[in-house]
Enzyme design. Structure first.
Site, PDB file in Angstrom:
ATOM      1  N   LYS A 111       5.346  -3.630  -8.289  1.00  0.00           N
ATOM      2  CA  LYS A 111       4.508  -4.838  -8.389  1.00  0.00           C
ATOM      3  C   LYS A 111       4.872  -5.642  -9.640  1.00  0.00           C
ATOM      4  CE  LYS A 111       0.648  -3.300  -5.540  1.00  0.00           C
ATOM      5  NZ  LYS A 111      -0.689  -2.713  -5.488  1.00  0.00           N
ATOM      6  N   LYS A 190       9.909  -3.334   4.304  1.00  0.00           N
ATOM      7  CA  LYS A 190       8.531  -2.977   4.629  1.00  0.00           C
ATOM      8  C   LYS A 190       7.682  -4.245   4.748  1.00  0.00           C
ATOM      9  CE  LYS A 190       4.779  -2.104   1.989  1.00  0.00           C
ATOM     10  NZ  LYS A 190       3.433  -1.652   1.834  1.00  0.00           N
ATOM     11  N   LYS A 193       2.092  -8.000   2.323  1.00  0.00           N
ATOM     12  CA  LYS A 193       1.546  -9.310   1.933  1.00  0.00           C
ATOM     13  C   LYS A 193       2.366  -9.879   0.786  1.00  0.00           C
ATOM     14  CE  LYS A 193      -2.708  -7.249   2.783  1.00  0.00           C
ATOM     15  NZ  LYS A 193      -3.499  -6.295   2.021  1.00  0.00           N
TER      16      LYS A 193
HETATM   17  P1  ADP Z   1       0.267  -4.769   1.481  1.00  0.00           P
HETATM   18  O1  ADP Z   1       1.503  -4.014   1.093  1.00  0.00           O
HETATM   19  O2  ADP Z   1       0.532  -5.719   2.582  1.00  0.00           O
HETATM   20  O3  ADP Z   1      -0.423  -5.431   0.292  1.00  0.00           O
HETATM   21  P2  ADP Z   1      -1.902  -2.873   1.314  1.00  0.00           P
HETATM   22  O4  ADP Z   1      -1.366  -2.341   0.012  1.00  0.00           O
HETATM   23  O5  ADP Z   1      -3.175  -3.651   1.253  1.00  0.00           O
HETATM   24  O6  ADP Z   1      -0.755  -3.719   2.052  1.00  0.00           O
HETATM   25  O7  ADP Z   1      -2.058  -1.672   2.324  1.00  0.00           O
HETATM   26  C1  ADP Z   1      -3.206  -1.326   3.068  1.00  0.00           C
HETATM   27  C2  ADP Z   1      -2.886  -0.132   3.938  1.00  0.00           C
HETATM   28  O8  ADP Z   1      -1.896  -0.489   4.902  1.00  0.00           O
HETATM   29  C3  ADP Z   1      -2.284   1.049   3.155  1.00  0.00           C
HETATM   30  O9  ADP Z   1      -2.723   2.261   3.718  1.00  0.00           O
HETATM   31  C4  ADP Z   1      -0.811   0.890   3.348  1.00  0.00           C
HETATM   32  O10 ADP Z   1      -0.107   2.101   3.226  1.00  0.00           O
HETATM   33  C5  ADP Z   1      -0.757   0.361   4.775  1.00  0.00           C
HETATM   34  N1  ADP Z   1       0.446  -0.455   4.968  1.00  0.00           N
HETATM   35  C6  ADP Z   1       0.738  -1.631   4.347  1.00  0.00           C
HETATM   36  N2  ADP Z   1       1.925  -2.105   4.769  1.00  0.00           N
HETATM   37  C7  ADP Z   1       2.403  -1.193   5.648  1.00  0.00           C
HETATM   38  C8  ADP Z   1       3.590  -1.115   6.440  1.00  0.00           C
HETATM   39  N3  ADP Z   1       4.503  -2.075   6.399  1.00  0.00           N
HETATM   40  N4  ADP Z   1       3.758  -0.043   7.251  1.00  0.00           N
HETATM   41  C9  ADP Z   1       2.809   0.942   7.298  1.00  0.00           C
HETATM   42  N5  ADP Z   1       1.670   0.918   6.595  1.00  0.00           N
HETATM   43  C10 ADP Z   1       1.457  -0.129   5.779  1.00  0.00           C
END
Ligand code: ADP
Ligand code: TRP
Length: 322
Positions: A111, A190, A193
């Site tokens: 991050k 991956k 957001k």
């Molecule tokens: P982002 O990376 O989009 O900010 P978050 O950190 O809010 O997502 O993740 C919320 C949940 O969704 C977590 O359990 C995270 O592991 C899962 N998650 C986020 N992106 C993915 C992905 N590309 N594939 C599988 N799980 C994901």
């Protein structure tokens, strides 16, 4: 029944990576687990410093989860900051958390590399997440693969606390499904957001079509054979296509004849179908935001009762009761 808990940040539009990585695994456990689901607004503050965005995002994330089928009668569902006990427990835990443990966390380094301010909150993020999990004595934590390390850190912190002050916390385990551990984004990285490569769950059809058409593919001509297992369009199709359809597509890849344009059209139609009922439900819920606020308040009251009994025990263990 295993006590199962997971949270999601209201830091942007929820996407299909969030759905398959965390929301769907939680929904699938609703009938046979003691389920705890919450919106982690305090965690979102590590990246969102806009009052309206955080407040609206929190209510919208809750709306999305309910629209997707979370049943507040079958789980505890609340907003993290409505249970302030979590902040006190985070402090107790931080006193037995080695700096090195946090310094090794990939998520913090990633991050910061992506431009997020290296605040104390961002650095201490895993301690607050440990408090989230340990406060409810959760046994199972369904998450995507990127969160695996945070659940391991939670275990380490719990072990350290139990060792220092006596048996207090249950050691949780991450539940990560192999097939949805990392959902790829438009560019094959991956889906996240923070990478701007997402397919949000509740886009209007026109916008959704645009996103799906933007899934990156290589320039192999249609008639040439292609490897489905290295293609992110195929990886996305795998999440939505029924088995017979997928077998058909796979054989086109292997023999030649897979036309990316048509496959994207198929993917678009499959995604529309998959989330059609949830979209309708979301519209109904949006018209009744007070109902959602009421569900969250009731959830917070119940969560708070559980939280205070664990915090009480932890306070006693460390000597904050005299
Ligand atoms: P982002 O990376 O989009 O900010 P978050 O950190 O809010 O997502 O993740 C919320 C949940 O969704 C977590 O359990 C995270 O592991 C899962 N998650 C986020 N992106 C993915 C992905 N590309 N594939 C599988 N799980 C994901
Ligand atoms: N860190 C998680 C994420 O970014 C969100 C989260 C906060 C969480 N507390 C939690 C997940 C407790 C599971 C359990 O996705």
């Amino acid at each position: 029944m295993k006590r199962t808990l997971s949270g999601i940040q209201p830091s942007g539009q929820l996407h299909i990576g969030n759905y398959f990585g965390m929301m769907q695994p939680m929904l699938s456990r609703m009938e046979n687990s003691e389920l705890y689901a919450f919106i982690v607004d305090l965690h979102a503050m590590t990246s969102v410093h806009d009052r309206d965005r955080l407040a609206t995002g929190t209510l919208e994330a809750a709306t999305d989860f309910l629209a997707l089928g979370l049943d507040p009668e079958k789980c505890l569902f609340w907003v993290q900051s409505d249970v302030p006990e979590v902040c006190e427990l985070a402090w107790l835990l931080s006193t037995v958390t080695p700096m090195g443990l946090l310094e090794r966390c990939h998520s913090y380094k990633d991050k910061v590399a992506k431009g997020l301010a290296a605040s104390h909150g961002l650095f201490a993020y895993p301690v607050l997440m440990a408090a989230d999990i340990l406060l409810y004595q959760a046994e199972v934590v369904p998450v995507g693969k990127d969160q695996k390390q945070h659940v391991e850190v939670t275990r380490d912190i719990a072990i350290s606390f139990n060792h220092t002050f006596g048996e207090t916390f249950v050691l949780p385990e991450a539940a990560i499904s192999e097939s949805t551990a990392i959902v790829p984004g438009l560019d094959g990285q991956k889906m996240s957001k923070s990478y701007g490569n997402t397919i949000p769950l509740f886009l209007e059809d026109k916008e959704l079509r645009k996103r799906v058409m933007a899934v990156q593919t290589d320039c192999t001509p249609v008639e040439e054979a292609k490897n489905p297992d290295t293609c992110n369009l195929y990886a996305l199709l795998k999440l939505f296509a029924p088995p017979e359809k997928l077998a058909e597509v796979r054989s086109l890849y292997l023999k030649g004849g897979a036309a990316y344009g048509y496959l994207k059209q198929d993917l678009f139609a499959l995604i529309c179908d998959y989330f059609a009922a949830a979209k309708t439900r979301k519209k109904e819920l949006l018209a009744n935001q007070d109902y959602i606020r009421q569900i969250l308040r009731q959830g917070a009251d119940k969560a708070r009762a559980k939280a205070s009994s664990t915090l009480d025990l932890a306070r006693d263990r460390v000597g904050l009761k005299y």
